[in-house]
Write a protein that holds these residues in place. Structure first.
Motif, short mmCIF file in Angstrom:
data_model
loop_
_atom_site.label_atom_id
_atom_site.label_comp_id
_atom_site.label_asym_id
_atom_site.label_seq_id
_atom_site.Cartn_x
_atom_site.Cartn_y
_atom_site.Cartn_z
N LEU A 253 15.14 -19.43 7.05
CA LEU A 253 13.70 -19.23 7.19
C LEU A 253 13.49 -17.95 7.99
CD1 LEU A 253 12.59 -22.88 8.09
CD2 LEU A 253 12.71 -21.82 5.83
N TRP A 254 12.25 -17.50 8.03
CA TRP A 254 11.92 -16.27 8.75
C TRP A 254 10.71 -16.51 9.64
CZ3 TRP A 254 14.42 -11.46 8.31
CH2 TRP A 254 15.46 -11.43 7.38
N VAL B 4 5.86 -18.98 10.23
CA VAL B 4 7.20 -19.42 9.82
C VAL B 4 7.19 -19.47 8.30
CG1 VAL B 4 8.95 -21.20 9.96
CG2 VAL B 4 7.52 -20.72 11.94
N VAL B 5 8.08 -18.69 7.68
CA VAL B 5 8.02 -18.45 6.23
C VAL B 5 9.33 -18.84 5.57
CG1 VAL B 5 7.63 -16.69 4.45
CG2 VAL B 5 6.42 -16.55 6.64
N ALA B 6 9.22 -19.53 4.42
CA ALA B 6 10.36 -19.75 3.54
C ALA B 6 10.30 -18.72 2.43
CB ALA B 6 10.31 -21.16 2.95
N PRO B 7 11.37 -17.92 2.27
CA PRO B 7 11.33 -16.88 1.23
C PRO B 7 11.05 -17.50 -0.15
CG PRO B 7 13.20 -16.57 2.68
CD PRO B 7 12.62 -17.92 3.01
N PRO B 8 10.34 -16.75 -1.04
CA PRO B 8 9.94 -15.36 -0.79
C PRO B 8 8.67 -15.20 0.04
CG PRO B 8 9.31 -16.01 -3.00
CD PRO B 8 10.09 -17.17 -2.45
N PRO C 216 15.16 -13.74 11.28
CA PRO C 216 15.71 -14.85 10.49
C PRO C 216 16.26 -15.96 11.37
CG PRO C 216 17.31 -13.10 10.62
CD PRO C 216 16.09 -12.61 11.37
N PHE C 217 16.25 -17.19 10.87
CA PHE C 217 16.96 -18.29 11.52
C PHE C 217 17.29 -19.32 10.45
CE2 PHE C 217 12.60 -19.69 11.63
CZ PHE C 217 12.64 -21.07 11.45
N VAL C 218 18.24 -20.18 10.76
CA VAL C 218 18.68 -21.19 9.81
C VAL C 218 18.29 -22.55 10.34
CG1 VAL C 218 20.66 -22.25 8.66
CG2 VAL C 218 20.59 -19.77 8.99
N GLU C 219 17.66 -23.35 9.49
CA GLU C 219 17.28 -24.71 9.86
C GLU C 219 17.67 -25.63 8.72
OE1 GLU C 219 13.65 -26.31 12.28
OE2 GLU C 219 13.05 -26.10 10.18
#
Length: 358
Positions: A279-280, A200-204, A271-274
């Protein structure tokens, strides 16, 4: 499939609103209810149903949207075999169908579903639907109804077909990650069943969490220079940046892949929104080398074995040439010698020959 369609300015505005809704949450019901309201601005309908189902169990329907009388769904398990809409879309998954493509009008009016709707005081005169056959373990679907004789147009159908991949992808994300990301045990069980690891990644490139086997997998595929303790490996970060920059209304990005002598690693970016931020989820799947049967090694040269093993992985000549550092013409010559040595006529024959020898 995604249709090619030129959107008007109004349709573009509503489409963007729909895409924002699809990525606004990982709650399946919240996403599909919001999407239904926006979708009806593009394709007017009097009633609708959006659901997720289990293919092997006609009664196992999760109705995220059921804009129809509750009585119609109370006994749907018994009604399902007589639902001409359901039967039609199961036969042609991922394709939008209108009622005229499902049954002749006279047959529709004699159908159990049509008669049942009229018993409940409704007139479901026109229908348009699509089944999302995204994964073997579940299906998703949308059905829109009109209660008067106003058929869904070619434009209506094209619009729904254009949006279908985005709706299917959002449904998939909600199903797979919505609750599981917040429940580690459930996530790990889902991943073991799917045969993958996730980050689970927060860009970048900030890794917020990872599945139990992800660290070992990254160690097998990325050098220390490419990796750091809390960041996505550099090649994956580059691929994620490209996925994040791609238009939301465009087709999904092709999976990232890295190939090596011991196999192949593939990555998909979801992608998804939390809590208001995007987040990805990076899905990682590893595929081991398909080894040539031991009996071949006494009949083929080392280079011919390397070519044959890559054919068994499903690679074409260009990909094999790139991996082995030669030309496609050279690969073709090696492959012909493999066929001659083993007495097989083609790639298909080579795969069958390998399967027969375990």
């Amino acid at each position: 499939m995604r249709s090619s369609i030129h959107l008007t300015a109004r349709e573009q505005r509503i489409t963007w609103e729909l895409l924002e809704t699809l990525h606004s949450s990982l709650d399946l019901h919240e996403v599909l209810r919001g999407a239904y309201g926006v979708l009806c601005q593009l394709v007017p309908a009097d009633h609708g149903a959006l659901c997720v189902s289990l293919p092997e169990d006609p009664a196992a329907y999760d109705w995220a949207v059921a804009d129809l009388p509750p009585e119609l769904f109370a006994g749907y398990g018994a009604l399902a075999p007589h639902d001409f809409v359901r039967s039609a879309v199961i036969a042609q998954p991922n394709v939008v169908l209108r009622d005229s493509e499902m049954l002749p009008r006279t047959a529709i009016e004699r159908s159990v579903m049509y008669r049942r709707s009229r018993e409940l005081g409704m007139r479901l005169e026109q229908a348009m639907a699509i089944l999302f056959a995204v994964e073997p373990s579940w299906h998703g679907g949308i059905t829109l109804y009109r209660d008067r004789r106003r058929p869904f147009s070619d434009r209506d159908r094209a619009l729904l077909q254009h949006l279908a991949p985005s709706i299917a992808a959002a449904t998939r994300s909600c199903r797979r990650f919505g609750d599981s990301i917040r429940r580690g045990d459930a996530l790990e069980a889902a991943l073991r069943r799917e045969g993958m690891e996730v980050l689970v990644v927060a860009p970048p490139a900030s890794v917020l969490s990872r599945s139990a086997g992800a660290e070992a997998l990254l160690g097998r595929w990325f050098t220390p220079v490419e990796r750091s303790a809390s960041a996505l490996p550099a090649p994956l970060a580059t691929a994620l940046g490209a996925a994040a920059a791609a238009p939301a209304s465009g087709p999904p990005a092709a999976p990232w892949a890295r190939r090596a002598s011991h196999g192949e690693l593939r990555a998909d970016f979801v992608p998804f929104v939390e809590r208001g931020r995007t987040l990805w989820v990076v899905e990682l799947r590893e595929r081991a080398v398909a080894a040539a049967p031991a009996a071949w090694r006494g009949r083929l040269t080392e280079r011919q074995v390397e070519v044959a093993e890559r054919v068994l992985r499903g690679w074409d000549n260009a990909l094999i040439a790139e991996d082995l550092g030669c030309t496609p013409a050279t690969v073709k010559k090696h492959l012909q010698r493999v066929y001659d040595a083993l007495g097989v006529p083609s790639r298909t024959g080579l795969m069958a020959h390998a399967a027969q020898r375990g």
